[in-house]
Design an enzyme around this catalytic site. Structure first.
Site, PDB file in Angstrom:
ATOM      1  N   ASP A  13      -0.315  13.350 -11.199  1.00  0.00           N
ATOM      2  CA  ASP A  13       1.119  13.542 -11.464  1.00  0.00           C
ATOM      3  C   ASP A  13       1.831  12.242 -11.840  1.00  0.00           C
ATOM      4  OD1 ASP A  13       0.729  16.211 -10.785  1.00  0.00           O
ATOM      5  OD2 ASP A  13       1.190  15.846  -8.676  1.00  0.00           O
ATOM      6  N   GLU A  14       1.139  11.352 -12.500  1.00  0.00           N
ATOM      7  CA  GLU A  14       1.734  10.073 -12.887  1.00  0.00           C
ATOM      8  C   GLU A  14       2.665  10.226 -14.082  1.00  0.00           C
ATOM      9  OE1 GLU A  14      -1.503  10.702 -12.760  1.00  0.00           O
ATOM     10  OE2 GLU A  14      -2.501   9.349 -11.359  1.00  0.00           O
ATOM     11  N   LYS A  16       1.223  11.858 -16.974  1.00  0.00           N
ATOM     12  CA  LYS A  16       0.251  11.757 -18.076  1.00  0.00           C
ATOM     13  C   LYS A  16       0.666  12.601 -19.281  1.00  0.00           C
ATOM     14  CE  LYS A  16      -2.871  13.279 -15.198  1.00  0.00           C
ATOM     15  NZ  LYS A  16      -2.207  13.145 -13.900  1.00  0.00           N
ATOM     16  N   ASN A  38      -6.321  23.225 -11.778  1.00  0.00           N
ATOM     17  CA  ASN A  38      -5.682  22.474 -10.688  1.00  0.00           C
ATOM     18  C   ASN A  38      -4.650  21.495 -11.256  1.00  0.00           C
ATOM     19  OD1 ASN A  38      -7.825  21.047 -11.837  1.00  0.00           O
ATOM     20  ND2 ASN A  38      -8.458  20.055  -9.937  1.00  0.00           N
ATOM     21  N   GLY A  40      -1.485  20.182 -13.387  1.00  0.00           N
ATOM     22  CA  GLY A  40      -0.187  20.693 -13.811  1.00  0.00           C
ATOM     23  C   GLY A  40       0.476  19.612 -14.643  1.00  0.00           C
ATOM     24  N   HIS A  41       0.504  19.807 -15.949  1.00  0.00           N
ATOM     25  CA  HIS A  41       1.014  18.778 -16.860  1.00  0.00           C
ATOM     26  C   HIS A  41       2.309  19.270 -17.499  1.00  0.00           C
ATOM     27  CE1 HIS A  41      -3.238  16.860 -17.363  1.00  0.00           C
ATOM     28  NE2 HIS A  41      -2.805  16.864 -16.122  1.00  0.00           N
ATOM     29  N   GLN A 214      -5.666  14.866 -13.116  1.00  0.00           N
ATOM     30  CA  GLN A 214      -5.715  14.207 -11.802  1.00  0.00           C
ATOM     31  C   GLN A 214      -5.571  12.689 -11.988  1.00  0.00           C
ATOM     32  OE1 GLN A 214      -8.439  16.850 -12.324  1.00  0.00           O
ATOM     33  NE2 GLN A 214      -6.711  18.082 -11.751  1.00  0.00           N
ATOM     34  N   THR A 289       1.721  22.710  -9.997  1.00  0.00           N
ATOM     35  CA  THR A 289       0.762  23.807  -9.855  1.00  0.00           C
ATOM     36  C   THR A 289       1.031  24.628  -8.603  1.00  0.00           C
ATOM     37  OG1 THR A 289      -0.907  22.555 -11.043  1.00  0.00           O
ATOM     38  CG2 THR A 289      -1.725  24.334  -9.669  1.00  0.00           C
ATOM     39  N   ARG A 292       4.228  22.410  -4.049  1.00  0.00           N
ATOM     40  CA  ARG A 292       4.321  21.659  -2.787  1.00  0.00           C
ATOM     41  C   ARG A 292       5.136  20.386  -2.981  1.00  0.00           C
ATOM     42  NH1 ARG A 292      -1.924  20.951  -1.270  1.00  0.00           N
ATOM     43  NH2 ARG A 292      -2.067  20.821  -3.537  1.00  0.00           N
ATOM     44  N   VAL A 403      11.597   6.411 -19.206  1.00  0.00           N
ATOM     45  CA  VAL A 403      12.846   6.433 -18.426  1.00  0.00           C
ATOM     46  C   VAL A 403      13.433   7.841 -18.331  1.00  0.00           C
ATOM     47  CG1 VAL A 403      13.423   4.003 -18.775  1.00  0.00           C
ATOM     48  CG2 VAL A 403      14.155   5.690 -20.483  1.00  0.00           C
TER      49      VAL A 403
HETATM   50  P1  GDP Z   1       1.016  14.740 -14.902  1.00  0.00           P
HETATM   51  O1  GDP Z   1       0.261  15.723 -14.061  1.00  0.00           O
HETATM   52  O2  GDP Z   1       0.521  13.350 -14.743  1.00  0.00           O
HETATM   53  O3  GDP Z   1       1.094  15.146 -16.350  1.00  0.00           O
HETATM   54  O4  GDP Z   1       2.494  14.741 -14.342  1.00  0.00           O
HETATM   55  P2  GDP Z   1       3.367  16.039 -13.935  1.00  0.00           P
HETATM   56  O5  GDP Z   1       3.808  16.719 -15.170  1.00  0.00           O
HETATM   57  O6  GDP Z   1       2.676  16.832 -12.902  1.00  0.00           O
HETATM   58  O7  GDP Z   1       4.566  15.347 -13.165  1.00  0.00           O
HETATM   59  C1  GDP Z   1       5.389  14.426 -13.764  1.00  0.00           C
HETATM   60  C2  GDP Z   1       6.843  14.937 -13.704  1.00  0.00           C
HETATM   61  O8  GDP Z   1       7.706  13.885 -14.032  1.00  0.00           O
HETATM   62  C3  GDP Z   1       7.125  16.030 -14.725  1.00  0.00           C
HETATM   63  O9  GDP Z   1       8.077  16.900 -14.203  1.00  0.00           O
HETATM   64  C4  GDP Z   1       7.687  15.260 -15.926  1.00  0.00           C
HETATM   65  O10 GDP Z   1       8.547  16.042 -16.725  1.00  0.00           O
HETATM   66  C5  GDP Z   1       8.438  14.173 -15.227  1.00  0.00           C
HETATM   67  N1  GDP Z   1       8.512  12.889 -15.925  1.00  0.00           N
HETATM   68  C6  GDP Z   1       7.600  12.278 -16.714  1.00  0.00           C
HETATM   69  N2  GDP Z   1       8.032  11.051 -17.075  1.00  0.00           N
HETATM   70  C7  GDP Z   1       9.231  10.871 -16.490  1.00  0.00           C
HETATM   71  C8  GDP Z   1      10.179   9.800 -16.452  1.00  0.00           C
HETATM   72  O11 GDP Z   1       9.979   8.740 -17.020  1.00  0.00           O
HETATM   73  N3  GDP Z   1      11.306   9.986 -15.706  1.00  0.00           N
HETATM   74  C9  GDP Z   1      11.553  11.154 -15.036  1.00  0.00           C
HETATM   75  N4  GDP Z   1      12.690  11.245 -14.357  1.00  0.00           N
HETATM   76  N5  GDP Z   1      10.680  12.174 -15.042  1.00  0.00           N
HETATM   77  C10 GDP Z   1       9.544  12.035 -15.751  1.00  0.00           C
HETATM   78  P1  IMO Z   2      -2.583  16.491 -12.402  1.00  0.00           P
HETATM   79  O1  IMO Z   2      -3.522  16.587 -13.564  1.00  0.00           O
HETATM   80  C1  IMO Z   2      -1.995  15.866  -8.139  1.00  0.00           C
HETATM   81  C2  IMO Z   2      -5.216  17.175  -5.492  1.00  0.00           C
HETATM   82  C3  IMO Z   2      -4.927  18.319  -4.553  1.00  0.00           C
HETATM   83  C4  IMO Z   2      -5.824  17.940  -3.389  1.00  0.00           C
HETATM   84  C5  IMO Z   2      -7.044  17.364  -4.089  1.00  0.00           C
HETATM   85  C6  IMO Z   2      -8.196  18.335  -4.240  1.00  0.00           C
HETATM   86  O2  IMO Z   2      -1.391  17.370 -12.529  1.00  0.00           O
HETATM   87  O3  IMO Z   2      -2.250  15.071 -12.111  1.00  0.00           O
HETATM   88  P2  IMO Z   2      -8.586  20.397  -5.875  1.00  0.00           P
HETATM   89  O4  IMO Z   2      -7.815  21.678  -6.011  1.00  0.00           O
HETATM   90  O5  IMO Z   2      -8.654  19.602  -7.106  1.00  0.00           O
HETATM   91  O6  IMO Z   2      -9.935  20.593  -5.245  1.00  0.00           O
HETATM   92  O7  IMO Z   2      -7.725  19.546  -4.780  1.00  0.00           O
HETATM   93  O8  IMO Z   2      -6.601  16.937  -5.361  1.00  0.00           O
HETATM   94  N1  IMO Z   2      -4.954  17.461  -6.922  1.00  0.00           N
HETATM   95  C7  IMO Z   2      -3.920  16.967  -7.603  1.00  0.00           C
HETATM   96  N2  IMO Z   2      -2.874  16.217  -7.197  1.00  0.00           N
HETATM   97  N3  IMO Z   2      -2.132  16.171  -9.441  1.00  0.00           N
HETATM   98  C8  IMO Z   2      -3.173  16.902  -9.878  1.00  0.00           C
HETATM   99  O9  IMO Z   2      -3.410  17.127 -11.193  1.00  0.00           O
HETATM  100  C9  IMO Z   2      -4.117  17.372  -8.939  1.00  0.00           C
HETATM  101  N4  IMO Z   2      -5.241  18.109  -9.007  1.00  0.00           N
HETATM  102  C10 IMO Z   2      -5.748  18.143  -7.771  1.00  0.00           C
HETATM  103  O10 IMO Z   2      -3.563  18.356  -4.194  1.00  0.00           O
HETATM  104  O11 IMO Z   2      -5.218  16.905  -2.661  1.00  0.00           O
HETATM  105 MG    MG Z   3       0.625  17.124 -12.566  1.00  0.00          MG
END
Ligand code: GDP
Ligand code: IMO
Ligand code: MG
Length: 413
Positions: A13-14, A16, A38, A40-41, A214, A289, A292, A403
């Site tokens: 969830d960085e 990406k 698993n 969630g992008h 991940q 996803t 939580r 940002v």
């Molecule tokens: P991923 O799994 O690494 O692709 O990240 P996720 O999509 O799960 O979570 C990142 C969340 O931060 C998403 O809701 C994005 O829309 C949001 N996001 C991404 N970049 C930024 C940012 O620079 N600022 C803010 N406020 N939100 C961001």
């Molecule tokens: P994205 O691509 C954050 C975590 C789960 C759990 C561990 C193992 O959106 O960054 P799993 O279901 O993979 O066997 O769970 O990994 N986890 C994630 N945490 N972002 C994810 O994906 C994750 N995919 C799995 O919460 O701690």
């Molecule tokens: Mg994610």
């Protein structure tokens, strides 16, 4: 061909997907090489929000090819739902979405097993997404898995499912029924079948973008084991999970301006206080996803340096800098203390990591809203200082600063 990888360098969830979305503009092919639904992008385009689980985020650009490689695990029912939702939003898949026959299938049994393991209070709880990811990769390794390419021969599929059922001590009474369900569901996916290794290695003059899922600290071998996912999330996983083994031209490590984690496991810089709550609120840190709440904490430069090293990261994309507006002080963990000893190494054992004492350097915060800032030089002085301090600690250039969630909320340097 040219190639770039976008890899999460923390616990997922960085941000990406946002970075992939920005970089996919210049790519021809976007490839997922590990993980499953698993992931969630999230991508925000204007008023529209798209959440991808299995499909590469590049699919939003109508002209890009999107590929699932051998290392991805596929839940057909989840994929079907995801495709349906995207089709309703106007996304086309014909002739631009492909799946390697070697990708393993997440069976309904895998989901059940994942749920069962997670709910058994005698064993260590991992806090998985309960998508069946671990059991699916387990079956792959013990050679009883069912692969995408197997789904298109009733005879071969029966043989594969029979092996799987016998191993899991399942009764064979419903074997035929199980085969029929999978065989029939799979038919509509047959047009997406493609030998991905031949395809990727034949792309001359094209730009391939690998989309990590991940993050490095969730890698099956290098993450905070056993609190990890079951795939190779690091750059080494690209060759394994796609059949493309060339040197990558650029490896972009994605790091958030603070750290988050979903699920169980050690998190040295976690903030269990009001500051942590404030980060969660300002960053809307809830899992894409499972919904939580994400655990939040300060930037951990020890963990980040480890991830940068094992991925050979060339440059860092730093996301969610806007979320840190309004904090009087911002801390960065630069070292860990274990007992009386200081270390800048990331421990291999989860129980040791759980007991380290983070050593912080304190930075001054800023109050300005930076979500519309376009140039690095226009950022508040303390925000620039924060970035420069991180670059110094990571010994890596931060070339992209995000940002906000939208494409145009991005500063390039
Ligand atoms: P991923 O799994 O690494 O692709 O990240 P996720 O999509 O799960 O979570 C990142 C969340 O931060 C998403 O809701 C994005 O829309 C949001 N996001 C991404 N970049 C930024 C940012 O620079 N600022 C803010 N406020 N939100 C961001
Ligand atoms: P994205 O691509 C954050 C975590 C789960 C759990 C561990 C193992 O959106 O960054 P799993 O279901 O993979 O066997 O769970 O990994 N986890 C994630 N945490 N972002 C994810 O994906 C994750 N995919 C799995 O919460 O701690
Ligand atoms: Mg994610």
């Amino acid at each position: 061909m040219r190639s770039k990888a976008v890899l999460g360098c923390a616990w997922g969830d960085e941000g990406k997907a946002k970075i992939v979305d920005v970089l996919a503009k210049d790519a021809d092919v976007v490839v997922r090489f590990q993980g499953g639904n698993n992931a969630g992008h999230t991508i925000k385009v204007g008023k529209n929000k798209f959440v991808f689980h299995l499909i590469p985020s590049g699919i939003l650009y109508p002209e890009k090819i999107c590929v699932l490689g051998s290392g991805v695990v596929i839940d057909l029912f989840s994929l079907d739902e995801e495709m349906k939702a995207l089709k309703e939003q106007g996304v086309e898949f014909q002739n631009r979405f492909f799946i390697d026959p070697r990708a393993h299938i997440v069976l309904p049994l895998h989901r059940q097993l994942d749920g069962k393991a997670e709910n058994d209070n005698r064993t260590t709880k991992i806090g998985t997404t309960k998508c069946g990811i671990g059991p699916c990769y387990t079956d792959a390794i013990i050679r009883i898995g069912v692969r995408f390419g197997d789904l298109f021969s009733r005879k071969y599929l029966t043989e594969r499912i029979k092996n799987n059922s016998i191993y899991h001590l399942e009764k064979l009474d419903s074997l035929e029924e199980n085969v029929e369900i999978l065989f029939n569901t799979a038919r509509k996916f047959q047009k997406y079948l493609l030998q991905v290794p031949y395809y990727l290695n034949s792309l001359k003059e094209k730009m391939i973008l690998f989309e990590g899922a991940q993050g490095s600290l969730l890698d099956i071998f290098f993450g905070t084991y056993p609190f990890v996912t079951s795939s190779h999330t690091i750059s080494g996983g690209i060759a394994i999970g796609s059949g493309f083994s060339h040197h990558l031209d650029r490896t972009i490590g994605v790091l958030k301006s603070y750290y988050t984690r979903v699920g169980e496991g050690p998190f040295p810089t976690e903030l269990k206080d009001e500051i942590g709550k404030m980060i969660r609120q300002q960053g809307n840190e809830f899992g894409a996803t499972t919904g939580r709440p994400r655990r939040c904490g300060w930037f951990d430069a020890v963990a980040a340096r480890f991830a940068i090293m094992i991925n050979a990261v060339d440059e860092v994309a730093l996301t969610c800098l806007d979320v840190l507006s309004g904090f009087e002080k911002i801390m960065i963990c630069t070292k860990y203390k274990i007992g009386e000893e200081e270390t800048d190494q990331f421990p291999a054992r989860a129980d040791i990591l759980a007991n380290v004492v983070p050593q912080y350097t304190e930075m001054l915060g800023w109050n300005e809203d930076i979500s519309r800032t376009k140039e690095f030089f226009d950022l508040p002085k303390n925000a620039k200082n924060y970035i420069q301090k991180l670059e110094e600690l990571l010994e890596t250039k931060i070339t992209i600063i995000s940002v906000g969630p939208e494409r145009d909320q991005t500063i390039f340097r």
